[in-house]
Enzyme design. Sequence first.
Site: not given
Length: 272
Positions: A181, A200
């Site tokens: 991420k 997220d």
Amino acid sequence: MARGSNSPRQPLSVKKPAKVAKTSATTGKPAAPKARKTSKTYGLKPSQRAAPVAKSPKTKAEKQRVAAVVLERLKAEYPDAHCELDHTNAFELLCATILSAQCTDVRVNMVTPALFKAYPTAEALSVARLEDVEEIVRTTGFFRAKAKSLVGMANRLVDKHDGEVPRTIAELVPLPGVGRKTANVILGNAFDINEGIVVDTHVQRLARRLGLTREPDPIGIEQELMPLFPQADWALLSHLLIWHGRRTCFARKPECARCVVHEVCPSAGVAE
């Protein structure tokens, strides 16, 4: 009187025939069971339970139709959507993204000016005293682990990349405090490289509410979202979903009545 005294006695137990193991057509040896990719396989904890929906798109074509509407309308709703972590270069964004774990962007932006002033480069941060960095980032939570990751990351940049932030996921992920991420955040926002989609908690929630995925972990969600959206929009897509999640599609009580994509959202009116 004993039942069936003249009949042959039945065995106390009957042993079932053993199952014949399937064999490989090529080797003739027993075939290994097919491994199922799960959150455990990926080494990640499952994310929160998927939000309830009335119905979900069944085919890829239906999901692509929903995805196209979502992208078009969110672009119109949030024309200024961008990364809300304050930064002026890739190194600052990398530091800020590491600090953003389990912390709000607002809090990170309150801390990073002092951090960047004290350690403006990877070289400066690599020789910092851990205690000094801990004191600066204390209010972001998990400050000891984050300080250790920051100093370790800076050391790796100096040792392996001449102090520069690399431009590939393969080189970013080995850095301390960096996962897929974070790597996608850096590539998409610092270098305009769309190699993946940042997933997220907001992106996870909205992707499931929109019926675009039912995967339980970020990597699975990312893999399902990428074929549904143009690659050129992958970085922007994350910002659009994050902005919408922070402003309308809240976790506890989404404001479906004023949502610009409620017409194509199968969870409209039923999401918790």
